[in-house]
Design a protein around this motif. Structure first.
Motif, PDB file in Angstrom:
ATOM      1  N   TYR A 188       0.836  -1.210   0.000  1.00  0.00           N
ATOM      2  CA  TYR A 188       0.000   0.000   0.000  1.00  0.00           C
ATOM      3  C   TYR A 188       0.869   1.259   0.000  1.00  0.00           C
ATOM      4  O   TYR A 188       0.619   2.212  -0.749  1.00  0.00           O
ATOM      5  N   LEU A 189       1.904   1.283   0.847  1.00  0.00           N
ATOM      6  CA  LEU A 189       2.772   2.455   0.923  1.00  0.00           C
ATOM      7  C   LEU A 189       3.513   2.689  -0.381  1.00  0.00           C
ATOM      8  O   LEU A 189       3.724   3.833  -0.800  1.00  0.00           O
ATOM      9  N   GLU A 190       3.908   1.590  -1.056  1.00  0.00           N
ATOM     10  CA  GLU A 190       4.629   1.706  -2.329  1.00  0.00           C
ATOM     11  C   GLU A 190       3.708   2.217  -3.440  1.00  0.00           C
ATOM     12  O   GLU A 190       4.043   3.164  -4.157  1.00  0.00           O
ATOM     13  N   LYS A 191       2.532   1.572  -3.583  1.00  0.00           N
ATOM     14  CA  LYS A 191       1.678   1.840  -4.736  1.00  0.00           C
ATOM     15  C   LYS A 191       0.788   3.064  -4.561  1.00  0.00           C
ATOM     16  O   LYS A 191       0.558   3.805  -5.511  1.00  0.00           O
ATOM     17  N   GLU A 192       0.268   3.262  -3.329  1.00  0.00           N
ATOM     18  CA  GLU A 192      -0.701   4.341  -3.126  1.00  0.00           C
ATOM     19  C   GLU A 192      -0.053   5.623  -2.603  1.00  0.00           C
ATOM     20  O   GLU A 192      -0.534   6.703  -2.873  1.00  0.00           O
ATOM     21  N   ARG A 193       1.010   5.490  -1.820  1.00  0.00           N
ATOM     22  CA  ARG A 193       1.646   6.666  -1.235  1.00  0.00           C
ATOM     23  C   ARG A 193       2.965   7.028  -1.915  1.00  0.00           C
ATOM     24  O   ARG A 193       3.567   8.052  -1.616  1.00  0.00           O
ATOM     25  N   GLY A 194       3.443   6.145  -2.829  1.00  0.00           N
ATOM     26  CA  GLY A 194       4.670   6.435  -3.577  1.00  0.00           C
ATOM     27  C   GLY A 194       5.920   6.436  -2.724  1.00  0.00           C
ATOM     28  O   GLY A 194       6.879   7.154  -3.021  1.00  0.00           O
ATOM     29  N   LEU A 195       5.946   5.626  -1.657  1.00  0.00           N
ATOM     30  CA  LEU A 195       7.095   5.582  -0.753  1.00  0.00           C
ATOM     31  C   LEU A 195       7.983   4.381  -1.076  1.00  0.00           C
ATOM     32  O   LEU A 195       7.506   3.294  -1.366  1.00  0.00           O
ATOM     33  N   ASP A 196       9.275   4.580  -1.017  1.00  0.00           N
ATOM     34  CA  ASP A 196      10.233   3.509  -1.270  1.00  0.00           C
ATOM     35  C   ASP A 196      10.514   2.785   0.053  1.00  0.00           C
ATOM     36  O   ASP A 196      11.380   3.194   0.831  1.00  0.00           O
ATOM     37  N   VAL A 197       9.771   1.722   0.337  1.00  0.00           N
ATOM     38  CA  VAL A 197       9.898   1.032   1.625  1.00  0.00           C
ATOM     39  C   VAL A 197      10.198  -0.461   1.483  1.00  0.00           C
ATOM     40  O   VAL A 197      10.443  -1.138   2.482  1.00  0.00           O
ATOM     41  N   SER A 198      10.188  -0.989   0.261  1.00  0.00           N
ATOM     42  CA  SER A 198      10.299  -2.441   0.086  1.00  0.00           C
ATOM     43  C   SER A 198      11.638  -2.989   0.572  1.00  0.00           C
ATOM     44  O   SER A 198      11.720  -4.120   1.031  1.00  0.00           O
ATOM     45  N   SER A 199      12.690  -2.186   0.477  1.00  0.00           N
ATOM     46  CA  SER A 199      14.022  -2.668   0.865  1.00  0.00           C
ATOM     47  C   SER A 199      14.469  -2.111   2.212  1.00  0.00           C
ATOM     48  O   SER A 199      15.632  -2.233   2.583  1.00  0.00           O
ATOM     49  N   LYS A 200      13.538  -1.518   2.947  1.00  0.00           N
ATOM     50  CA  LYS A 200      13.889  -0.867   4.209  1.00  0.00           C
ATOM     51  C   LYS A 200      13.595  -1.782   5.400  1.00  0.00           C
ATOM     52  O   LYS A 200      12.766  -2.689   5.322  1.00  0.00           O
ATOM     53  N   THR A 201      14.301  -1.540   6.510  1.00  0.00           N
ATOM     54  CA  THR A 201      14.022  -2.262   7.750  1.00  0.00           C
ATOM     55  C   THR A 201      12.734  -1.725   8.361  1.00  0.00           C
ATOM     56  O   THR A 201      12.222  -0.664   7.952  1.00  0.00           O
ATOM     57  N   GLY A 202      12.214  -2.458   9.357  1.00  0.00           N
ATOM     58  CA  GLY A 202      10.985  -2.024   9.995  1.00  0.00           C
ATOM     59  C   GLY A 202      11.114  -0.640  10.610  1.00  0.00           C
ATOM     60  O   GLY A 202      10.207   0.186  10.500  1.00  0.00           O
ATOM     61  N   GLU A 203      12.244  -0.352  11.256  1.00  0.00           N
ATOM     62  CA  GLU A 203      12.447   0.963  11.870  1.00  0.00           C
ATOM     63  C   GLU A 203      12.499   2.056  10.812  1.00  0.00           C
ATOM     64  O   GLU A 203      11.967   3.157  11.015  1.00  0.00           O
ATOM     65  N   GLU A 204      13.138   1.750   9.673  1.00  0.00           N
ATOM     66  CA  GLU A 204      13.207   2.736   8.605  1.00  0.00           C
ATOM     67  C   GLU A 204      11.825   3.002   8.013  1.00  0.00           C
ATOM     68  O   GLU A 204      11.495   4.140   7.667  1.00  0.00           O
ATOM     69  N   VAL A 205      11.020   1.943   7.895  1.00  0.00           N
ATOM     70  CA  VAL A 205       9.664   2.103   7.369  1.00  0.00           C
ATOM     71  C   VAL A 205       8.852   3.015   8.291  1.00  0.00           C
ATOM     72  O   VAL A 205       8.153   3.919   7.829  1.00  0.00           O
ATOM     73  N   VAL A 206       8.943   2.778   9.595  1.00  0.00           N
ATOM     74  CA  VAL A 206       8.209   3.603  10.557  1.00  0.00           C
ATOM     75  C   VAL A 206       8.646   5.063  10.453  1.00  0.00           C
ATOM     76  O   VAL A 206       7.818   5.982  10.493  1.00  0.00           O
TER      77      VAL A 206
END
Length: 295
Positions: free
Chosen positions: A222-240
């Motif tokens: 959802y964050l990648e497709k709808e919000r345009g955020l690059d989170v797929s390769s990030k750690t949980g802390e980085e995603v937060v």
């Protein structure tokens, strides 16, 4: 800032620096403050309600967004957020802070009143319901000052009104065209998230840890497709941290809560209870349903 007497247990000393009212209920407490105790009639004020407890963000369940009862004031907007901080002085080694903010504006001059706010917090482990209450606050509101507009100012005002009408008319046309294209689409994106969430619930009914693992991947999608955020390769802390930069406070708070919850479940030896899974599933489902209805 206005204050209300009362304090949380000494383990929550991080709130001792805040000029706010505070009342406690076991290991959970509530405070309230306003940014200004007196304002002009055309000014705005901010009411902040803060709940603090020892433990993880999802330890307490707040069923309804609390809305204060006001006199000579009205709410322009509201938002909520959740944050956690490590604290070695408490048994859980973690303190959670949940904040509710309200933007207020006067409807009359005189003494504006914010009546006591009652909030029910349910402990997800013991099932115990905690009744929390803030104190009564007042804001002194000045009389409105008449505005004098000169004849030359009238001309400028008319021009501004014309421009605003044109801009709004154009915006309405654009919105209607976008809405038509959206209605013509074969399947709304948020509906697909609801379908995926339902499949996850169905396929992980006997494995609550797997439910949170797959929910985490769904939220990343959802964050990648709808919000345009690059989170797929990030750690949980980085995603937060990345989610914490979103502008929508309500969406940001929910996503941070669920991502944190999924991360903690992954490293916890015991599996979450079926009640925790059901509560999380219902909350995420409501989130996607609300987005669908807003289309």
């Amino acid at each position: 800032m206005a204050k209300i007497n009362g304090y949380l247990t000494t383990t929550l000393i991080l709130l001792a620096l805040m000029p706010a009212a505070f009342a406690s209920s076991g290991d959970i407490g509530i405070s309230v403050e306003i940014s200004q105790s007196s304002i002009a009639f055309d000014d705005k004020d901010t009411l902040t309600v803060i709940m603090v407890w020892e433990g993880e963000p999802f330890l307490y369940q707040i069923d309804d967004f609390p809305m204060p009862t006001l006199e000579k004031l009205e709410i322009l907007g509201s938002s909520s957020s959740v944050s956690t901080a490590s604290d070695s002085t408490v048994s859980s080694s973690e303190i959670t802070t949940r904040t509710f903010k309200y933007i207020l504006q006067p409807t009359d001059f005189g003494t504006g009143i914010i009546n006591p706010l009652n909030i029910t917090a349910k402990h997800r482990v013991t099932g115990e319901a905690r009744e929390l209450q803030t104190g009564r606050l007042t804001i002194e509101i000045a009389k409105p000052v008449p505005k004098v507009i000169s004849e030359s100012g009238n001309t400028a005002l008319y021009l501004v009104i014309i421009v605003v009408v044109v801009v709004i008319g154009g915006a309405v046309i654009v919105i209607m065209l976008k809405r038509k294209r959206r209605d013509d689409a074969e399947s709304p994106t948020d509906m697909s998230y609801l379908d995926s969430l339902g499949e996850i619930k169905k396929e992980t009914v006997s494995d609550s840890k797997l439910f949170y693992s797959r929910l985490y991947r769904l939220l990343l999608s959802y964050l990648e497709k709808e919000r345009g955020l690059d989170v797929s390769s990030k750690t949980g802390e980085e995603v937060v941290r990345i989610v914490g930069e979103l502008e929508d406070d309500s969406e940001k708070a929910n996503l941070m809560l669920w991502i944190n919850q999924a991360q903690k479940v992954k490293y916890r030896p015991e599996a979450p209870s079926s009640g925790d899974v059901e509560s999380c599933f219902n909350a995420v489902k409501q989130f996607f349903e609300n987005r669908l209805h807003q289309r």
